[in-house]
Write an enzyme that holds these catalytic residues in place. Structure first.
Site, PDB file in Angstrom:
ATOM      1  N   ASP A 262       0.772  -1.250   0.000  1.00  0.00           N
ATOM      2  CA  ASP A 262       0.000   0.000   0.000  1.00  0.00           C
ATOM      3  C   ASP A 262       0.803   1.301   0.000  1.00  0.00           C
ATOM      4  O   ASP A 262       0.432   2.268   0.681  1.00  0.00           O
ATOM      5  CB  ASP A 262      -0.979   0.014   1.181  1.00  0.00           C
ATOM      6  CG  ASP A 262      -1.976  -1.132   1.132  1.00  0.00           C
ATOM      7  OD1 ASP A 262      -1.927  -1.928   0.181  1.00  0.00           O
ATOM      8  OD2 ASP A 262      -2.810  -1.230   2.049  1.00  0.00           O
TER       9      ASP A 262
ATOM     10  N   ASP B 166      -4.786  -0.655  -1.986  1.00  0.00           N
ATOM     11  CA  ASP B 166      -6.217  -0.481  -1.773  1.00  0.00           C
ATOM     12  C   ASP B 166      -6.751   0.011  -3.113  1.00  0.00           C
ATOM     13  O   ASP B 166      -6.128   0.874  -3.756  1.00  0.00           O
ATOM     14  CB  ASP B 166      -6.485   0.582  -0.699  1.00  0.00           C
ATOM     15  CG  ASP B 166      -6.567   0.003   0.711  1.00  0.00           C
ATOM     16  OD1 ASP B 166      -6.329  -1.209   0.883  1.00  0.00           O
ATOM     17  OD2 ASP B 166      -6.880   0.773   1.630  1.00  0.00           O
TER      18      ASP B 166
ATOM     19  N   HIS C 130     -10.338   0.884  -3.889  1.00  0.00           N
ATOM     20  CA  HIS C 130     -11.733   0.967  -3.475  1.00  0.00           C
ATOM     21  C   HIS C 130     -12.654   1.576  -4.525  1.00  0.00           C
ATOM     22  O   HIS C 130     -12.284   2.560  -5.162  1.00  0.00           O
ATOM     23  CB  HIS C 130     -11.847   1.838  -2.213  1.00  0.00           C
ATOM     24  CG  HIS C 130     -11.097   1.324  -1.034  1.00  0.00           C
ATOM     25  ND1 HIS C 130     -11.152   0.017  -0.613  1.00  0.00           N
ATOM     26  CD2 HIS C 130     -10.276   1.962  -0.158  1.00  0.00           C
ATOM     27  CE1 HIS C 130     -10.401  -0.121   0.471  1.00  0.00           C
ATOM     28  NE2 HIS C 130      -9.851   1.032   0.755  1.00  0.00           N
TER      29      HIS C 130
ATOM     30  N   SER D  41     -15.844   0.657   3.851  1.00  0.00           N
ATOM     31  CA  SER D  41     -14.951   1.181   4.895  1.00  0.00           C
ATOM     32  C   SER D  41     -15.028   2.707   5.033  1.00  0.00           C
ATOM     33  O   SER D  41     -14.500   3.262   5.983  1.00  0.00           O
ATOM     34  CB  SER D  41     -13.497   0.777   4.615  1.00  0.00           C
ATOM     35  OG  SER D  41     -12.967   1.534   3.542  1.00  0.00           O
TER      36      SER D  41
ATOM     37  N   HIS E 117     -10.656   7.048   0.605  1.00  0.00           N
ATOM     38  CA  HIS E 117      -9.236   6.977   0.238  1.00  0.00           C
ATOM     39  C   HIS E 117      -9.011   5.900  -0.820  1.00  0.00           C
ATOM     40  O   HIS E 117      -9.794   4.965  -0.927  1.00  0.00           O
ATOM     41  CB  HIS E 117      -8.369   6.688   1.480  1.00  0.00           C
ATOM     42  CG  HIS E 117      -8.628   5.335   2.076  1.00  0.00           C
ATOM     43  ND1 HIS E 117      -9.706   5.082   2.891  1.00  0.00           N
ATOM     44  CD2 HIS E 117      -7.959   4.167   1.957  1.00  0.00           C
ATOM     45  CE1 HIS E 117      -9.692   3.811   3.251  1.00  0.00           C
ATOM     46  NE2 HIS E 117      -8.649   3.222   2.696  1.00  0.00           N
TER      47      HIS E 117
ATOM     48  N   LYS F 204      -6.768  -4.903  -3.687  1.00  0.00           N
ATOM     49  CA  LYS F 204      -7.602  -5.470  -2.628  1.00  0.00           C
ATOM     50  C   LYS F 204      -8.698  -4.493  -2.239  1.00  0.00           C
ATOM     51  O   LYS F 204      -8.611  -3.306  -2.542  1.00  0.00           O
ATOM     52  CB  LYS F 204      -6.755  -5.867  -1.422  1.00  0.00           C
ATOM     53  CG  LYS F 204      -5.992  -4.730  -0.784  1.00  0.00           C
ATOM     54  CD  LYS F 204      -5.007  -5.262   0.262  1.00  0.00           C
ATOM     55  CE  LYS F 204      -4.149  -4.190   0.856  1.00  0.00           C
ATOM     56  NZ  LYS F 204      -4.823  -3.116   1.545  1.00  0.00           N
TER      57      LYS F 204
ATOM     58  N   GLU G 143     -14.330  -5.388   2.988  1.00  0.00           N
ATOM     59  CA  GLU G 143     -13.094  -4.754   3.442  1.00  0.00           C
ATOM     60  C   GLU G 143     -11.975  -5.796   3.371  1.00  0.00           C
ATOM     61  O   GLU G 143     -12.235  -6.990   3.483  1.00  0.00           O
ATOM     62  CB  GLU G 143     -13.276  -4.246   4.882  1.00  0.00           C
ATOM     63  CG  GLU G 143     -12.062  -3.588   5.479  1.00  0.00           C
ATOM     64  CD  GLU G 143     -11.483  -2.419   4.695  1.00  0.00           C
ATOM     65  OE1 GLU G 143     -11.066  -2.592   3.529  1.00  0.00           O
ATOM     66  OE2 GLU G 143     -11.408  -1.317   5.254  1.00  0.00           O
TER      67      GLU G 143
ATOM     68  N   ALA H  18       0.222   0.467   6.463  1.00  0.00           N
ATOM     69  CA  ALA H  18       0.631   0.883   7.793  1.00  0.00           C
ATOM     70  C   ALA H  18       0.920  -0.386   8.587  1.00  0.00           C
ATOM     71  O   ALA H  18       0.182  -1.364   8.482  1.00  0.00           O
ATOM     72  CB  ALA H  18      -0.464   1.695   8.483  1.00  0.00           C
TER      73      ALA H  18
ATOM     74  N   CYS I 100      -2.403  -3.007   7.386  1.00  0.00           N
ATOM     75  CA  CYS I 100      -2.235  -3.844   6.195  1.00  0.00           C
ATOM     76  C   CYS I 100      -0.931  -4.638   6.169  1.00  0.00           C
ATOM     77  O   CYS I 100      -0.900  -5.753   5.667  1.00  0.00           O
ATOM     78  CB  CYS I 100      -2.415  -2.999   4.940  1.00  0.00           C
ATOM     79  SG  CYS I 100      -4.096  -2.305   4.883  1.00  0.00           S
TER      80      CYS I 100
END
Length: 178
Positions: free
Chosen positions: A8, A50, A52, A58, A69, A92, A99, A127, A131
């Site tokens: 990420d 990520d 999304h 989320s 985000h 992902k 999520e 982080a 993740c």
């Protein structure tokens, strides 16, 4: 065979992003140094992200805990590290109602690694307590030897980061620097 898994490293997780990891930008040179080292060794390089949809579960607007985000095809979802051409990109949390913190959750990452004969994975990114930790725990569950590159990870809260690293070590991950 070995793989480097970059977790990420996206604009929205850097300062001025929608969900910044404090000092997240400070690990960029280290992550890029590892990319170079692993590329020279001919290792597999994987980058999770990520990815999304705009209405992801989320997000606060949908009742989730996070601000919007890493929305698909936006600047915030772009990588902040230079990735080699043959990097495998794992997207992902790309469905509105699911999520996923781990790069293995809802993806074919385990199959790809096993297909390529990977035994050891080296994990870096952000982080740590979210993740990075989830990806490392799933890698262990899938039977991989797991190494966390301590100088190329960043957490949100130092206390939570310490707890996450302790838990990972207890579960069998090795915390190293190369």
């Amino acid at each position: 065979m070995e793989a480097l898994i970059i977790v990420d490293m996206q604009k929205d997780f850097m300062p001025n992003g929608a969900l910044p990891v404090p000092d997240g930008e400070k690990i960029i040179p280290k992550v890029e140094e590892y990319i170079k080292k692993f590329k020279e060794k001919g290792a597999l390089i994987v980058a999770t992200r990520d990815w999304h949809p705009p209405n992801h579960i989320s997000f606060k607007e949908q009742g989730g805990p996070w601000p919007k985000h890493c929305v698909q095809n936006t600047e915030g979802a772009e990588f902040v590290v230079k990735l080699p051409e043959n990097t495998i990109i794992i997207s992902k949390a790309d469905k509105p109602d699911k999520e996923a913190y781990s790069g293995f959750d809802g993806t074919n990452l385990a199959e790809i690694l096993k297909e390529k004969g990977i035994k050891k994975v080296y994990i870096c990114g952000v982080a740590t307590e979210y993740c990075v930790k989830a990806t490392a725990l799933d890698a262990l569950k899938h039977g991989f030897e797991v190494y966390i590159l301590k100088d190329a990870i960043k957490g949100i809260n130092p206390e939570d980061e310490k707890k996450a690293l302790k838990e990972l070590e207890e579960k069998g991950a090795k915390i190293i620097t190369l």
